[in-house]
Design an enzyme around this catalytic site. Sequence first.
Site, PDB file in Angstrom:
ATOM      1  N   ASP A 126      47.306  45.069  87.010  1.00 49.71           N
ATOM      2  CA  ASP A 126      46.565  46.207  87.539  1.00 49.71           C
ATOM      3  C   ASP A 126      47.537  47.275  88.043  1.00 49.71           C
ATOM      4  O   ASP A 126      48.719  47.004  88.279  1.00 49.71           O
ATOM      5  CB  ASP A 126      45.656  45.728  88.673  1.00 49.71           C
ATOM      6  CG  ASP A 126      44.923  46.851  89.357  1.00 49.71           C
ATOM      7  OD1 ASP A 126      44.305  47.672  88.654  1.00 49.71           O
ATOM      8  OD2 ASP A 126      44.967  46.927  90.606  1.00 49.71           O
ATOM      9  N   ASP A 184      46.467  50.522  90.429  1.00 52.79           N
ATOM     10  CA  ASP A 184      46.200  51.091  91.751  1.00 52.79           C
ATOM     11  C   ASP A 184      45.988  50.033  92.821  1.00 52.79           C
ATOM     12  O   ASP A 184      45.190  49.113  92.660  1.00 52.79           O
ATOM     13  CB  ASP A 184      44.974  52.006  91.689  1.00 52.79           C
ATOM     14  CG  ASP A 184      45.211  53.198  90.783  1.00 52.79           C
ATOM     15  OD1 ASP A 184      46.211  53.895  90.996  1.00 52.79           O
ATOM     16  OD2 ASP A 184      44.408  53.428  89.863  1.00 52.79           O
ATOM     17  N   ASN A 200      44.373  43.292  92.687  1.00 50.86           N
ATOM     18  CA  ASN A 200      43.984  43.213  94.094  1.00 50.86           C
ATOM     19  C   ASN A 200      42.461  43.144  94.269  1.00 50.86           C
ATOM     20  O   ASN A 200      41.979  42.897  95.372  1.00 50.86           O
ATOM     21  CB  ASN A 200      44.513  44.418  94.866  1.00 50.86           C
ATOM     22  CG  ASN A 200      43.776  45.696  94.504  1.00 50.86           C
ATOM     23  OD1 ASN A 200      43.836  46.138  93.352  1.00 50.86           O
ATOM     24  ND2 ASN A 200      43.079  46.292  95.451  1.00 50.86           N
TER      25      ASN A 200
END
Length: 262
Positions: A97, A99, A208
């Site tokens: 990922d 961001d 996240n």
Amino acid sequence: MAHSASIITQVTRDEEENATSREDGANEASPSKKPRSRGLLHSLFCCLCHKESEPPPPKNNAPLLVEENGTLSKVPAKPLLPRMKSNDAGKICVVIDLDETLVHSSFKPVNNADFIIPVEIDGTVHQVYVLKRPHVDEFLKRMGELFECVLFTASLSKYADPVSDLLDKWGAFRYRLFRESCVFHKGNYVKDMSRLGRDLNKVIIIDNSPASYVFHPDNAVPVASWFDDMSDTELLDLIPFFERLSKVEDVYEVLQQQRTSS
């Protein structure tokens, strides 16, 4: 137009537990601008705002297409990735990922920004200020040596592509996947690992946001969301674990042991 809201805390990630408090803090200076800011950001960045209440499908290699009403499509999906390159043969595919995992971005000017990316939204060019997570350079360099790495973000390419160009100096990312490669499921942009064209027992996702990998939680290595803590060492601490993981034939047993011990 000055934006005081963070890109990621407000629209990019599904932070059910802490996004609200961060948004409130980020918008104290200009609460009246919040609706306009959200409207602009919704057009560019991912919006993961609903919790997944149903259990994920069992892990398998069948491509999965989920319609807006939550039903599974019978139409087979074309793999998102081409055949693995010969120099990556036998390697585990690691989906990473962007961001709040590798970087944090904001429309608000940041003095110590690592990158400033011009992005056009509704005919107006806005400057996006990007902070690199501590140790992201060491992390990406090593990951690119060990795995077939794929960037997979639910943001649009006109933001994520230039960020990746500046971030990935080693060519760690063999491929990049953006919002159009996600499955929109119950308000969330989900990264469906079964659509990659890789054996799921050799696929890992680092993210996240649990909503991003809700279809394949057993393939996930969760990381804490990062915003601006320059003392953070999570990426550095993960390198030894991934060095060991790169040698296994099936990721599920190791990841299960990791979840049990953590």
